[in-house]
Design an enzyme around this catalytic site. Structure first.
Site, PDB file in Angstrom:
ATOM      1  N   GLU A  38       0.846  -1.185   0.000  1.00 12.53           N
ATOM      2  CA  GLU A  38       0.000   0.000   0.000  1.00 12.53           C
ATOM      3  C   GLU A  38       0.883   1.237   0.000  1.00 12.53           C
ATOM      4  O   GLU A  38       1.868   1.315   0.736  1.00 12.53           O
ATOM      5  CB  GLU A  38      -0.909   0.027   1.234  1.00 12.53           C
ATOM      6  CG  GLU A  38      -1.782   1.285   1.292  1.00 12.53           C
ATOM      7  CD  GLU A  38      -2.582   1.395   2.572  1.00 12.53           C
ATOM      8  OE1 GLU A  38      -3.558   0.639   2.715  1.00 12.53           O
ATOM      9  OE2 GLU A  38      -2.204   2.221   3.439  1.00 12.53           O
TER      10      GLU A  38
ATOM     11  N   HIS B  27     -13.846  -2.805  15.399  1.00 11.16           N
ATOM     12  CA  HIS B  27     -13.827  -1.368  15.125  1.00 11.16           C
ATOM     13  C   HIS B  27     -14.077  -0.591  16.410  1.00 11.16           C
ATOM     14  O   HIS B  27     -14.905  -0.981  17.239  1.00 11.16           O
ATOM     15  CB  HIS B  27     -14.898  -1.021  14.083  1.00 11.16           C
ATOM     16  CG  HIS B  27     -14.723   0.313  13.455  1.00 11.16           C
ATOM     17  ND1 HIS B  27     -15.016   1.493  14.107  1.00 11.16           N
ATOM     18  CD2 HIS B  27     -14.280   0.669  12.219  1.00 11.16           C
ATOM     19  CE1 HIS B  27     -14.774   2.515  13.304  1.00 11.16           C
ATOM     20  NE2 HIS B  27     -14.324   2.054  12.157  1.00 11.16           N
TER      21      HIS B  27
ATOM     22  N   LYS C 129       7.926   3.914   2.102  1.00 11.22           N
ATOM     23  CA  LYS C 129       9.332   3.636   2.390  1.00 11.22           C
ATOM     24  C   LYS C 129       9.670   2.276   1.784  1.00 11.22           C
ATOM     25  O   LYS C 129       9.609   1.239   2.470  1.00 11.22           O
ATOM     26  CB  LYS C 129       9.600   3.659   3.893  1.00 11.22           C
ATOM     27  CG  LYS C 129       9.347   5.032   4.530  1.00 11.22           C
ATOM     28  CD  LYS C 129       9.718   5.042   5.990  1.00 11.22           C
ATOM     29  CE  LYS C 129       9.403   6.395   6.620  1.00 11.22           C
ATOM     30  NZ  LYS C 129      10.115   7.514   5.981  1.00 11.22           N
TER      31      LYS C 129
ATOM     32  N   TYR D 159     -11.244  -5.068  10.872  1.00 10.78           N
ATOM     33  CA  TYR D 159     -10.432  -4.818  12.059  1.00 10.78           C
ATOM     34  C   TYR D 159     -10.309  -6.109  12.846  1.00 10.78           C
ATOM     35  O   TYR D 159     -11.313  -6.637  13.329  1.00 10.78           O
ATOM     36  CB  TYR D 159     -11.072  -3.730  12.928  1.00 10.78           C
ATOM     37  CG  TYR D 159     -11.043  -2.351  12.320  1.00 10.78           C
ATOM     38  CD1 TYR D 159     -10.093  -1.421  12.715  1.00 10.78           C
ATOM     39  CD2 TYR D 159     -11.963  -1.986  11.340  1.00 10.78           C
ATOM     40  CE1 TYR D 159     -10.062  -0.152  12.157  1.00 10.78           C
ATOM     41  CE2 TYR D 159     -11.930  -0.717  10.767  1.00 10.78           C
ATOM     42  CZ  TYR D 159     -10.987   0.198  11.182  1.00 10.78           C
ATOM     43  OH  TYR D 159     -10.949   1.457  10.617  1.00 10.78           O
TER      44      TYR D 159
ATOM     45  N   THR E   5      -4.105   4.699  -1.383  1.00 14.97           N
ATOM     46  CA  THR E   5      -5.106   5.217  -0.454  1.00 14.97           C
ATOM     47  C   THR E   5      -5.692   6.537  -0.945  1.00 14.97           C
ATOM     48  O   THR E   5      -5.189   7.170  -1.874  1.00 14.97           O
ATOM     49  CB  THR E   5      -4.514   5.447   0.946  1.00 14.97           C
ATOM     50  OG1 THR E   5      -3.665   6.597   0.910  1.00 14.97           O
ATOM     51  CG2 THR E   5      -3.709   4.251   1.418  1.00 14.97           C
TER      52      THR E   5
ATOM     53  N   ARG F 225     -15.742   3.038   4.078  1.00 16.31           N
ATOM     54  CA  ARG F 225     -16.580   4.151   4.517  1.00 16.31           C
ATOM     55  C   ARG F 225     -15.784   5.433   4.519  1.00 16.31           C
ATOM     56  O   ARG F 225     -16.227   6.470   4.027  1.00 16.31           O
ATOM     57  CB  ARG F 225     -17.126   3.883   5.934  1.00 16.31           C
ATOM     58  CG  ARG F 225     -18.094   4.961   6.420  1.00 16.31           C
ATOM     59  CD  ARG F 225     -18.266   4.934   7.923  1.00 16.31           C
ATOM     60  NE  ARG F 225     -17.064   5.392   8.616  1.00 16.31           N
ATOM     61  CZ  ARG F 225     -16.971   5.504   9.927  1.00 16.31           C
ATOM     62  NH1 ARG F 225     -17.992   5.164  10.690  1.00 16.31           N
ATOM     63  NH2 ARG F 225     -15.854   5.937  10.490  1.00 16.31           N
TER      64      ARG F 225
ATOM     65  N   LYS G 113     -21.102  -6.737   4.374  1.00 17.94           N
ATOM     66  CA  LYS G 113     -20.234  -6.296   3.284  1.00 17.94           C
ATOM     67  C   LYS G 113     -19.922  -7.454   2.333  1.00 17.94           C
ATOM     68  O   LYS G 113     -19.942  -7.283   1.106  1.00 17.94           O
ATOM     69  CB  LYS G 113     -18.944  -5.683   3.832  1.00 17.94           C
ATOM     70  CG  LYS G 113     -19.119  -4.303   4.439  1.00 17.94           C
ATOM     71  CD  LYS G 113     -17.809  -3.587   4.666  1.00 17.94           C
ATOM     72  CE  LYS G 113     -17.091  -4.072   5.881  1.00 17.94           C
ATOM     73  NZ  LYS G 113     -15.916  -3.210   6.235  1.00 17.94           N
TER      74      LYS G 113
ATOM     75  N   GLN H 103      -6.921  -4.019   8.788  1.00 13.03           N
ATOM     76  CA  GLN H 103      -6.187  -2.891   9.325  1.00 13.03           C
ATOM     77  C   GLN H 103      -5.043  -3.450  10.168  1.00 13.03           C
ATOM     78  O   GLN H 103      -4.942  -4.659  10.381  1.00 13.03           O
ATOM     79  CB  GLN H 103      -7.109  -1.997  10.154  1.00 13.03           C
ATOM     80  CG  GLN H 103      -8.217  -1.348   9.361  1.00 13.03           C
ATOM     81  CD  GLN H 103      -7.734  -0.239   8.435  1.00 13.03           C
ATOM     82  OE1 GLN H 103      -6.549   0.071   8.381  1.00 13.03           O
ATOM     83  NE2 GLN H 103      -8.663   0.358   7.707  1.00 13.03           N
TER      84      GLN H 103
END
Length: 288
Positions: free
Chosen positions: A17, A150, A272, A146, A48, A107, A165, A176
């Site tokens: 990412e 969450h 990085k 999560y 993102t 979201r 979902k 996450q």
């Protein structure tokens, strides 16, 4: 290529990412990062929207660059909180024009510097349903989860929303950040009981400075294991040692997850590439 097809063809994927340019990181630096990361031959790279969605204008542009110039499949993050259908339609058309086939539907975070304007979407599942309604199977859609639940809800509701979902048409799930693999294994067991069988990807970010810890715990309700607390206590006044210790901890996490038949490893690179490369070299999760 759709991410759904990648997961059908591989037992383990590796992905990265990156985030778009901001006040500290310029566009050229982002492109340099992508050039280095793409040499590692990941299965895909996601981009993102940036904090609060304030860099979303660059997301599609960079996702296109990843695919067309770096030769790596890309995933565009897509947040919906406060958006109107007309705005969502414009982004979908932009994605199609740029030949982007993969979306991570989110979201999004509530803005911290202004009041949230009312929109047509309140949750990621609303966005997922709408994309399928408008575009059918044009896009392969992923969603976030999560591992420890969450922060705005409880464990039971969080699992219920995740199930919604997936039922709305999610092809893969990316976590996450988490620092304790046992939480992940417990979460995976719960999803099996709920018959949520889409690929479950572990999001890993090597924590290389003390500020990252504060950000992680505030955004993701992420537990800091005793083992990692000892690392922080020992090296908090030695940035270079903390950086190496954080990298070693992430490598250990990845090795353990791969040994436990994870579907995929998604590295939060923080732009990085050298850190991501060290993890790849140490774990061998990408075979050239």
């Amino acid at each position: 290529m759709k991410i759904a097809d990648i997961y059908k063809s591989k037992s383990l994927t590796t992905s990265f990412e990156v985030f778009p340019p901001n006040e500290k990181v310029g566009l050229e630096e982002v492109y340099n990062c992508l050039d280095v990361l793409s040499l590692e031959k990941p299965d895909y790279i996601s981009v993102t929207y940036g904090a609060g969605g304030n860099t979303k204008g660059r997301t599609v542009e960079i996702a296109n660059r990843i695919k067309s110039q770096n030769g790596v499949e890309s995933v565009a993050h897509f947040t919906c909180i406060g958006s109107k259908k007309e705005e969502i339609d414009r982004v979908l058309e932009d994605l199609e024009r740029n030949n982007i086939e993969n979306i991570l539907a989110l979201r999004g975070d509530y803005p911290v510097d202004r009041e949230l304007e009312l929109g047509d979407f309140n949750y990621a599942r609303d966005l997922i349903n709408y994309i399928h309604e408008k575009k059918g199977d044009k896009f392969s859609i992923g969603a976030a989860y999560y591992v420890e639940g969450h922060r705005e809800t409880n464990d039971l509701l969080d699992l219920f929303y995740l199930k919604e979902k997936v039922n709305a048409g999610v092809d893969f799930l990316i976590s996450q950040i988490f620092l304790d693999n046992e939480f992940f294994y417990s979460f995976r067991d719960k999803l099996e009981k709920l018959q949520i069988n889409v690929p479950l990807v572990a999001g890993i970010m090597p924590v290389t400075n003390a500020k990252q810890i504060k950000k992680i715990t505030s955004l993701c309700s992420c537990t800091i294991p005793k083992k990692f607390l000892k690392i922080l206590e020992k090296y908090e006044d030695n940035p270079s040692a903390l950086r190496e210790a954080g990298l070693a901890y992430a490598i250990e996490q990845v090795v353990d997850l791969v040994a436990s038949d994870i579907n995929g490893i998604h590295l939060y690179t923080m732009n990085k590439p050298e850190t991501a490369k060290k993890i790849i070299d140490a774990t061998g999760i990408i075979r050239k």
